[in-house]
Design a protein around this motif. Sequence first.
Motif, mmCIF file in Angstrom:
data_model
loop_
_atom_site.group_PDB
_atom_site.id
_atom_site.type_symbol
_atom_site.label_atom_id
_atom_site.label_comp_id
_atom_site.label_asym_id
_atom_site.label_seq_id
_atom_site.Cartn_x
_atom_site.Cartn_y
_atom_site.Cartn_z
ATOM 1 N N LEU A 65 0.484 -1.204 0.162
ATOM 2 C CA LEU A 65 -0.146 -0.376 -0.034
ATOM 3 C C LEU A 65 1.186 1.395 -0.227
ATOM 4 O O LEU A 65 0.379 2.147 -0.476
ATOM 5 C CB LEU A 65 -1.259 -0.114 1.443
ATOM 6 N N VAL A 66 2.165 1.183 0.014
ATOM 7 C CA VAL A 66 3.211 2.192 0.281
ATOM 8 C C VAL A 66 3.647 2.447 -0.988
ATOM 9 O O VAL A 66 4.969 3.487 -1.065
ATOM 10 C CB VAL A 66 4.116 2.227 1.565
ATOM 11 N N HIS A 67 3.513 1.538 -1.786
ATOM 12 C CA HIS A 67 3.733 1.642 -2.729
ATOM 13 C C HIS A 67 5.260 1.280 -3.446
ATOM 14 O O HIS A 67 5.952 1.161 -3.909
ATOM 15 C CB HIS A 67 4.111 2.886 -4.175
ATOM 16 N N GLN A 68 5.914 0.239 -1.892
ATOM 17 C CA GLN A 68 6.958 -0.787 -2.511
ATOM 18 C C GLN A 68 6.718 -1.657 -3.334
ATOM 19 O O GLN A 68 5.792 -2.947 -2.894
ATOM 20 C CB GLN A 68 7.743 -1.102 -0.929
ATOM 21 N N ALA A 69 8.180 -1.993 -4.190
ATOM 22 C CA ALA A 69 7.554 -3.378 -5.303
ATOM 23 C C ALA A 69 8.126 -4.061 -4.513
ATOM 24 O O ALA A 69 9.933 -4.619 -3.965
ATOM 25 C CB ALA A 69 8.636 -3.021 -6.616
ATOM 26 N N LEU A 70 7.153 -5.581 -4.094
ATOM 27 C CA LEU A 70 7.627 -6.508 -3.219
ATOM 28 C C LEU A 70 8.411 -7.841 -4.150
ATOM 29 O O LEU A 70 9.273 -7.828 -3.400
ATOM 30 C CB LEU A 70 6.378 -6.628 -2.031
ATOM 31 N N ILE A 71 7.747 -8.051 -5.060
ATOM 32 C CA ILE A 71 8.259 -8.824 -5.972
ATOM 33 C C ILE A 71 7.933 -8.662 -7.487
ATOM 34 O O ILE A 71 7.142 -7.504 -7.785
ATOM 35 C CB ILE A 71 7.233 -9.941 -6.090
ATOM 36 N N CYS A 72 9.135 -8.377 -8.179
ATOM 37 C CA CYS A 72 9.288 -8.116 -9.275
ATOM 38 C C CYS A 72 9.284 -9.717 -10.353
ATOM 39 O O CYS A 72 10.822 -10.166 -9.953
ATOM 40 C CB CYS A 72 9.974 -6.759 -9.591
ATOM 41 N N GLU A 73 8.792 -9.996 -11.464
ATOM 42 C CA GLU A 73 9.301 -10.807 -12.022
ATOM 43 C C GLU A 73 9.438 -9.776 -14.317
ATOM 44 O O GLU A 73 8.703 -9.576 -14.426
ATOM 45 C CB GLU A 73 8.487 -11.616 -12.395
ATOM 46 N N PRO A 74 10.663 -9.709 -14.296
ATOM 47 C CA PRO A 74 10.633 -9.107 -15.496
ATOM 48 C C PRO A 74 10.727 -9.259 -16.958
ATOM 49 O O PRO A 74 10.892 -10.707 -16.720
ATOM 50 C CB PRO A 74 12.055 -8.094 -15.652
ATOM 51 N N SER A 75 9.978 -9.078 -17.701
ATOM 52 C CA SER A 75 10.039 -9.631 -18.857
ATOM 53 C C SER A 75 10.488 -8.826 -19.797
ATOM 54 O O SER A 75 9.689 -7.671 -20.409
ATOM 55 C CB SER A 75 8.673 -10.746 -18.930
ATOM 56 N N GLY A 76 11.025 -9.558 -21.058
ATOM 57 C CA GLY A 76 12.160 -7.685 -21.818
ATOM 58 C C GLY A 76 12.911 -7.416 -20.938
ATOM 59 O O GLY A 76 12.615 -6.236 -21.837
ATOM 60 N N SER A 77 12.805 -6.850 -20.242
ATOM 61 C CA SER A 77 13.436 -5.369 -19.454
ATOM 62 C C SER A 77 13.919 -6.301 -18.372
ATOM 63 O O SER A 77 14.052 -7.225 -17.448
ATOM 64 C CB SER A 77 12.001 -4.419 -18.787
ATOM 65 N N THR A 78 14.951 -5.401 -17.505
ATOM 66 C CA THR A 78 16.259 -5.888 -16.639
ATOM 67 C C THR A 78 15.000 -5.178 -15.653
ATOM 68 O O THR A 78 14.452 -4.245 -15.443
ATOM 69 C CB THR A 78 17.122 -5.349 -16.731
ATOM 70 N N LEU A 126 11.873 -1.139 -12.200
ATOM 71 C CA LEU A 126 12.012 -0.822 -10.702
ATOM 72 C C LEU A 126 12.781 0.270 -10.404
ATOM 73 O O LEU A 126 12.680 1.145 -9.403
ATOM 74 C CB LEU A 126 13.018 -1.943 -9.795
ATOM 75 N N THR A 127 13.495 1.070 -11.358
ATOM 76 C CA THR A 127 14.077 2.604 -11.333
ATOM 77 C C THR A 127 12.582 3.849 -10.886
ATOM 78 O O THR A 127 11.670 3.931 -11.874
ATOM 79 C CB THR A 127 15.152 3.177 -12.371
ATOM 80 N N GLY A 128 12.741 4.567 -10.077
ATOM 81 C CA GLY A 128 11.542 5.344 -10.069
ATOM 82 C C GLY A 128 10.411 4.669 -9.715
ATOM 83 O O GLY A 128 9.307 5.595 -9.712
ATOM 84 N N TRP A 129 10.841 3.131 -8.862
ATOM 85 C CA TRP A 129 8.851 2.906 -8.650
ATOM 86 C C TRP A 129 7.911 3.672 -7.879
ATOM 87 O O TRP A 129 7.476 4.069 -8.423
ATOM 88 C CB TRP A 129 8.930 1.556 -8.461
ATOM 89 N N GLU A 130 8.701 3.641 -7.093
ATOM 90 C CA GLU A 130 7.625 5.039 -6.191
ATOM 91 C C GLU A 130 6.879 5.552 -6.669
ATOM 92 O O GLU A 130 5.758 6.116 -6.718
ATOM 93 C CB GLU A 130 8.271 5.389 -4.922
#
Length: 564
Positions: free
Chosen positions: A206-219, A224-228
């Motif tokens: 809810l505070v816009h922290q990326a907890l799990i990331c599964e990228p596809s076609g990207s690093t 995640l850069t500047g995610w929040e």
Amino acid sequence: MSQNTGPSRPSDCPPAGDGSRRAGGTPGSGRRLTVADVLALPVLAAGQPQVVTGVTRLDRPVRWVHITELTDPASFLKGGELVLTTGMPLPEDAAGIRRYVDELADIDAAALVIELVRRYHRPPDALVQACRARRLPLVTLARDVNFLEVTQLVHALILGNQTDAMRRTQRIHEAFTALTLRGGGPEEVVRAAAVMSGRTVVLENLVHQALICEPSGSTVEEVLTGWEERSRSAPPGDRTQTRGPEGWLVSPVEYQGERWGRVAMLPSPGTDAVGAAAAFSSEDVTVLERTAMALTIARLIHSTPWERTAHRSALRELTEQRHHSPEDARARFAALGLPTEGTVYRAVLADGGTFGDGAGLESRLSRELTALGRPALVGVLAPGRIGVLLALRPAQRWRPTVERLSRLVLGVDPGAVVSVGPEVTHLADAARSFRAADRVAEAALPGRPPPDGRSFHEQSDIGLRHLLYALRTDTRVQDFAERRLGPLLDHDSRHGTGLLTTLRHYLDAAGNKTTTARRGNLSRETVYQRLRTVERLLDCDLESGEQRTELHTALTALDVLRLG
């Protein structure tokens, strides 16, 4: 009939088939049929189609094809139809033509195709202007086309695609059902969503922290850069929909009105905000909705909060150096809320035999750090081991914080060992700090508290005894101790003598025989006699500083080996 395989067009417009290539795939490949796909079909290509307006909107999906010679065809349409006409019913006046086009645009017709054979040989200017104003694709046919054949072919493709889509949707439901039944955790769920959709999928709280990331076609860095900041520009919604300037497809994760976060599916890299909404298919929506549902169930059946799972995963990736690049690691930790600018890092390890699964102590350590206002990640690294990565300002005092953590750990397990690694200035080097803390933990002598009244161990504590204790399982250390002291131990065992004790007193006294006699409560003559026996049994010269060092090292090794 013309043998052209594609429509003619003005030189400044891309071919109608370009929309098909932009959208990807071919008719019947399972995705939605588009205007560009239909225009590329041989039955229509034979009519030499020319895109007059709406060339950038040829990727619009075609839900059906409708042949009409009515002046008000919109009353029979539901939206998404490709309208075919000979132009015979078009009104004579410009106002009537505008009304005709407005009605088609209002019901969201996919495109208007007019045959320039019977009534017109060029499209009326009023028709072109009206279609351009309403951004309705207008396509002209220079040659006669069998409209019935067009409808039969397109409808067959649409129905075939719908059948394929139903099968794929069923497979999606079955895959997530199986994943849920076997108790898949949030990381498995997000990974499955990324694999099924071929897109990047991210779970955030809810505070816009990326907890799990599964990228596809990207690093990870690109995602995640500047995610929040980027996430906050995509406001929350109550259903699955595209949101924000980047056109993310997002779905809330909640249960009985309590929202825990949301899952986001990102469009392909390079997709602008305008094209992002059209980039997602109904199957993508199905995948994301089932992902949100599976995450809800996973949250209910797994007691570990998402944040704890995310911290554990991030720390394990860091300590095992499983990040693809330092930039990926930096973006990953920044998205979890850890400072990455003007920051130094220090690793802390807590090892204990009574931690259980470590979840309770893990939570207490995290709460303690939050109360202290110290940014950190806390996570169980292995059974009986908890790792902490402290993010500190340069020159900030770290010892009081570690002391607080250590005393909390010892309150749970008095026999636990807390060790600290050196400070590192780059996040990518934090693995080195964890390795050093691990070596400190290995060297901590059981039952012996750290020096200086501390409750934790650090690198400066490691002396010869600690080093040999850390190496106690190395057979070379064991062999060295046995070779140097074995004959003496055998003699004491057979004859009940205490030559090893005398040697210990002698080495501790730095070769002073008087001190040796006093410590062993022996006469000097007895000490001389015993030391000569030691030299004979060990074939050594006790006056040699080098040999005394070897014996002292072997004796220390023997002591730590006996500690187990």
